[in-house]
Design an enzyme around this catalytic site. Structure first.
Site, PDB file in Angstrom:
ATOM      1  N   ASP A 116      23.197 -45.510 -24.647  1.00  0.00           N
ATOM      2  CA  ASP A 116      24.581 -45.944 -24.456  1.00  0.00           C
ATOM      3  C   ASP A 116      25.539 -44.755 -24.538  1.00  0.00           C
ATOM      4  OD1 ASP A 116      26.708 -47.742 -24.118  1.00  0.00           O
ATOM      5  OD2 ASP A 116      26.685 -48.412 -26.195  1.00  0.00           O
ATOM      6  N   THR A 153      14.153 -50.063 -28.036  1.00  0.00           N
ATOM      7  CA  THR A 153      13.120 -49.300 -28.759  1.00  0.00           C
ATOM      8  C   THR A 153      13.682 -48.179 -29.625  1.00  0.00           C
ATOM      9  OG1 THR A 153      12.747 -47.782 -26.910  1.00  0.00           O
ATOM     10  CG2 THR A 153      11.394 -49.785 -26.991  1.00  0.00           C
TER      11      THR A 153
END
Length: 165
Positions: free
Chosen positions: A34, A123
């Protein structure tokens, strides 16, 4: 016929129609994938996310949902933001992780995209076990109607998990 590729590298460098962002629910940037997408894509992505927050997504984006914005300065045309689930060993959230992939593909198709790049959603800081995430991702995209699906994996261990039969 869909081609599925696996590459070891940086998702922000992919020349595809859509880059999928493993976003947080605020849509306002964060760490990991992100943060990298927001940094490299520039302020246009954050501005588009703020517009979303000012409208229909005032409460943020729910886990498993997906929404598109400009890709700003990235080589891609769009970023599709999706919020992955946090791993839980007491609650099965695998359906939400699959939804991230399916809903991202749906948004990409609505945009007219023919190629998409996915990271290994959930993850990182959300601690989803990589082997499990890889199986869920592969199954979720197997019936996709898009020309190219590329999984862009940040490290060798994750790449190995995604390419294991």
């Amino acid at each position: 016929m869909t081609t599925i590729e696996h590459v070891l590298g940086d998702i922000t460098n992919q020349n595809v129609d859509v880059i999928v962002n493993a976003a947080n629910s605020s849509l306002l940037g964060g760490g990991g994938v992100d943060g990298a997408i927001h940094r490299k894509g520039g302020p246009e992505i954050l501005a588009a996310c703020r517009e979303l927050r000012a409208g229909h997504y005032g409460g943020g984006l729910r886990t498993g949902q997906a929404v598109a914005t400009t890709a700003g300065r990235l080589a891609a045309r769009w970023v599709v933001h999706t919020v992955g689930p946090v791993w839980s060993d007491t609650e099965d959230r695998s359906g939400l992780l699959a939804d991230c992939h399916r809903n991202s593909l749906k948004v990409a198709a609505e945009l007219g995209a023919t190629s998409i790049a996915f990271p290994a959603i959930s993850t990182g800081i959300y601690r989803w076990p990589v082997d499990s995430a890889a199986k869920i991702a592969r199954t979720a995209v197997e019936d996709a109607e898009i020309d190219l699906i590329r999984f862009v994996l940040f490290d060798q261990a994750t790449y190995d998990a995604f390419t294991r039969p």
